[in-house]
Design an enzyme around this catalytic site. Sequence first.
Site, PDB file in Angstrom:
ATOM      1  N   SER A 292       0.832  -1.194   0.000  1.00  0.00           N
ATOM      2  CA  SER A 292       0.000   0.000   0.000  1.00  0.00           C
ATOM      3  C   SER A 292       0.873   1.252   0.000  1.00  0.00           C
ATOM      4  CB  SER A 292      -0.962  -0.045   1.187  1.00  0.00           C
ATOM      5  OG  SER A 292      -2.009   0.867   1.022  1.00  0.00           O
TER       6      SER A 292
ATOM      7  N   ASP B 192      -5.822  -3.513  -2.480  1.00  0.00           N
ATOM      8  CA  ASP B 192      -4.804  -3.194  -1.472  1.00  0.00           C
ATOM      9  C   ASP B 192      -4.258  -4.438  -0.767  1.00  0.00           C
ATOM     10  OD1 ASP B 192      -3.423  -2.142   0.797  1.00  0.00           O
ATOM     11  OD2 ASP B 192      -4.655  -0.337   0.696  1.00  0.00           O
TER      12      ASP B 192
END
Length: 315
Positions: free
Chosen positions: A39, A151
């Site tokens: 991320s 993510d």
Amino acid sequence: MAKLGLALGSGAARGWAHIGVLKGLDEIGIRPDAIAGCSVGALVGGAYLSGGLDAFEIWARELSPLSALSSFSVSPGPGGLIDGRAAFSAFAEFDRPIEELPIRFGAVAADLGSGEEVWITEGGLIAALRASSAIPVLFHAVERKGRWLVDGAVVNPTPVSLARHLGADVVIAVDLTAVPKVLDRFDPRSPGVPAVIEKQPSSPPANETLTETVSRFVDDTRRWVDEQLALAKARQLSRPQLFETAYAAADIFQMQLSKARLELERPDIILKPDMRNATPTSFDQADEFIEEGRRTLLANRDAIERALETAKGAA
């Protein structure tokens, strides 16, 4: 020569701390041989390796919560409400194949179709960063080789295993959720939580008359009743609110997932910047978060140097 790997964890705006970690490493003359990012950790690591970290830092330091939101385009699409391509296009000049970066790099994403963890170690850098940071429901999922990716924080928030895969002998993990933003005012162990106030009778002064004794008793009782009413009112009003509960629950989930993964795949050093004051809109606190990352790295300098020396001797 022992190879140093960084595992840069997820954490939204908290990720500005990764900039401070990298600056701290440069300050003590240590450069990583591999970077694994998840991320925002992938974003910062990718910016560092593509030569865009200075531009990324300037951008981060100039952000406000509203300007951060204005960087994105609200456009409901595959798996999310926001199209992040406009924001990433600002850094298009730094895009390049991952294979051409100066050291090995990988980003973690999650496959919506299988639930599997996906390691992206080749192909376009920007596309990899978009996939690794595609927060579910908020950002569009990213299609890559027939798979829809989101993510990586939902599978491996602090990717030590990927850093090892990239060839690291010594791994420094930067866990941004180790100090979570829990609602500590509801923790009975917290000094901020009022305890039940017990009425303590005051000792009568010498030569007190009966009238004075009765008056003191009435005053003490009234004070005790007022304190109990105030306490009851405070407890009634102090209840978890909707958005803070959602954020705290997400933070607790990330903390527990990261903790479990780090128990299974132990790094040599864990850096735990204190990011408990961060919120989802803390994009305007880059100065504070960058310095916290740098401070945490420098506080662990001796441990890092010892780990590298030990690994060098064992090689």
